[in-house]
Design an enzyme around this catalytic site. Structure first.
Site, PDB file in Angstrom:
ATOM      1  N   GLN A   1      27.828  -8.576  47.839  1.00  0.00           N
ATOM      2  CA  GLN A   1      26.510  -7.959  47.873  1.00  0.00           C
ATOM      3  C   GLN A   1      26.278  -7.231  49.188  1.00  0.00           C
ATOM      4  O   GLN A   1      25.774  -6.109  49.231  1.00  0.00           O
ATOM      5  CB  GLN A   1      25.426  -9.026  47.684  1.00  0.00           C
ATOM      6  CG  GLN A   1      24.049  -8.459  47.435  1.00  0.00           C
ATOM      7  CD  GLN A   1      24.019  -7.617  46.188  1.00  0.00           C
ATOM      8  OE1 GLN A   1      24.530  -8.001  45.143  1.00  0.00           O
ATOM      9  NE2 GLN A   1      23.464  -6.419  46.282  1.00  0.00           N
TER      10      GLN A   1
ATOM     11  N   HIS B   1      19.515  -9.894  41.619  1.00  0.00           N
ATOM     12  CA  HIS B   1      20.596 -10.673  41.020  1.00  0.00           C
ATOM     13  C   HIS B   1      20.405 -12.143  41.397  1.00  0.00           C
ATOM     14  O   HIS B   1      20.225 -12.456  42.568  1.00  0.00           O
ATOM     15  CB  HIS B   1      21.962 -10.228  41.551  1.00  0.00           C
ATOM     16  CG  HIS B   1      22.232  -8.760  41.414  1.00  0.00           C
ATOM     17  ND1 HIS B   1      22.044  -7.869  42.453  1.00  0.00           N
ATOM     18  CD2 HIS B   1      22.669  -8.038  40.366  1.00  0.00           C
ATOM     19  CE1 HIS B   1      22.381  -6.654  42.051  1.00  0.00           C
ATOM     20  NE2 HIS B   1      22.751  -6.725  40.782  1.00  0.00           N
TER      21      HIS B   1
ATOM     22  N   ASP C   1      28.052  -5.983  37.281  1.00  0.00           N
ATOM     23  CA  ASP C   1      28.059  -4.659  37.887  1.00  0.00           C
ATOM     24  C   ASP C   1      28.892  -3.676  37.080  1.00  0.00           C
ATOM     25  O   ASP C   1      28.605  -2.477  37.080  1.00  0.00           O
ATOM     26  CB  ASP C   1      28.623  -4.729  39.308  1.00  0.00           C
ATOM     27  CG  ASP C   1      27.582  -5.146  40.328  1.00  0.00           C
ATOM     28  OD1 ASP C   1      26.387  -5.192  39.985  1.00  0.00           O
ATOM     29  OD2 ASP C   1      27.967  -5.441  41.473  1.00  0.00           O
TER      30      ASP C   1
END
Length: 437
Positions: A264, A333, A366
């Site tokens: 991330q 997320h 993703d």
């Protein structure tokens, strides 16, 4: 260093700080700049696009350069590897299969004699997709935005993306982006980025057509531009810097957790990477694993900046407290790396996407799980949802009353109209009753 906090009040304060990281005073100055760009493109059209591209992207274009040529589209296939092409096609297949399950159907009901009610769903006529450039190329974003529009039945989709994303310093576009677009049936692509691209899609220029809905993430200038043109066109959301919040217990593997936090953080210096756990030992192991994994990261300086500023490990009393903090943060997320993730699911109220279990890293979502990775950020998951076919659909109410059905409710309608001081509303009922008699 990824910090560990053990006091609940401190964890709450840090989560608020991270959530508000984009609400800076400097955005007021940026918004003024974006307003000027929007107005200039609206007045000057293509001429403004070329000037802003030269100023911001340092790329000199002619009007003829704005649209990507057929030759460039064809050449893109020669520049991507067979492995990447295969991966794009697999992702397309899975994303499309997911969204085909979510298309709402028009419907009618018959709640009484001579009464028909319902909804009719129709796609917008034209959608515009913004695909960011800059630090990296994002062919997955093409798939995640275009496929829901295609499945929704949008007849015309155009795409904009900044020039120079091929990494060669010229006016080219990364071939992976061009291949992804063609794989989903998009051949109308313009090399323009930033707020000026949003202006072109919202207002139209001599070359770029005006659209009905704009979708796709971008930098702060793109986001502000989408905010300011909303109402002239529809938008998917106001995307901010990306974020992950992981809830983990003693069953979690610290190497997995650390890898997901860094996955991330590598998006952007403003990306947020957060772990909440009741296990102090796990917290310490993850902290150490992050340090080790950072040593090998090719973009170490960027990732370290994100981790130092917007990374956090919060040691909390129990999983229920972790869930409560997560609901307050409303992450883009949310990973549930716990022994029984489904046991926590009912308590999760706000999250853009939820990843359950130890073998479901965010990267799965993703790229090819199916649901779109265009998700609400910065707490917007409290009221917003992931991009989907609904983003490109609108619905019309269907209402039909027969004579007897109208007569049955005429008195109530007239009473309400009179109470609101709208005599013509009441008269529109009365003339029908009079005609019937």
């Amino acid at each position: 260093m990824l910090r560990i906090v053990t006091q609940l009040a401190e964890a709450e304060a840090e989560l608020r700080r991270i959530s508000e990281r984009t609400q800076a005073d400097q955005n007021l100055h940026r918004e003024a700049t974006v307003r000027e760009i929007l107005q200039t493109v609206r007045r000057q059209g293509d001429r403004a696009l070329l000037a802003y591209t030269a100023e911001f992207d340092q790329v000199e274009l002619s009007v003829a350069d704005l649209r990507v040529s057929g030759a460039e589209l064809e050449a893109a296939y020669q520049a991507v590897s067979p492995q990447l092409l295969s991966a794009l096609r697999l992702a397309k297949q899975r994303i499309e299969a997911f969204h085909r399950q979510r298309v709402p159907s028009s419907w009618v009901s018959f709640p009484g004699p001579e009464i028909v009610l319902g909804k009719q769903y129709r796609p917008v006529d034209r959608a515009g997709l913004y695909i960011p450039g800059g630090r990296a190329a994002y062919p997955s974003t093409v798939l995640m935005n275009a496929i829901p529009a295609k499945v929704a039945g949008v007849p015309e989709i155009v795409m904009v993306t900044p020039p120079g994303s091929d990494g060669l310093g010229g006016k080219g576009i990364n071939p992976a982006i061009l291949v992804a677009a063609q794989e989903v049936g998009i051949h109308t692509i313009y090399r323009v980025g930033g707020a000026q691209a949003i202006a072109a899609l919202a207002y139209g220029t001599e070359t770029i057509p005006k659209v009905d809905v704009i979708a796709g993430p971008g930098n702060i200038y793109v986001t502000l531009a989408k905010k300011l043109v909303y109402g002239t066109v529809g938008i998917d959301s106001l995307a901010g810097p990306s974020e992950v919040l992981i809830i983990a217990d003693e069953s979690a593997n610290p190497l997995y957790v650390a890898a997901d936090l860094l996955a991330q953080a590598e998006h952007d210096p403003l990306a947020a990477a957060i772990l909440l756990t009741p296990d102090l030992r796990l917290a310490q192991q993850v902290q150490q694993a992050v340090v080790r994994q950072l040593e090998e990261h090719p973009h170490r300086l960027l990732v370290e900046k994100a981790v130092a500023n917007y990374g956090l490990i919060g040691v909390v009393p129990d999983l229920a407290t972790a869930v409560n903090l997560s609901n307050q943060f409303a992450p883009e997320h949310l990973e549930l790396q716990v022994a029984d993730p489904w046991a926590l699911l009912d308590a999760i109220r706000h999250a853009g996407a939820i990843f359950l279990g130890h073998f479901t890293p965010e990267a799965v979502g993703d790229y090819l799980a199916g649901p779109s990775h265009t998700l609400p950020t910065a707490g917007a998951a409290r009221y917003a949802s992931a991009l989907g076919v609904e983003t490109f659909l609108k619905h019309s109410s269907l209402i039909q009353y027969g004579s007897a059905a109208l007569q049955e409710v005429a008195g109530a309608i007239q009473a309400l109209a009179q109470a609101e001081g709208l005599p013509a509303h009441s008269r529109s009922i009365q003339v029908r009753l009079s005609a019937k008699s």
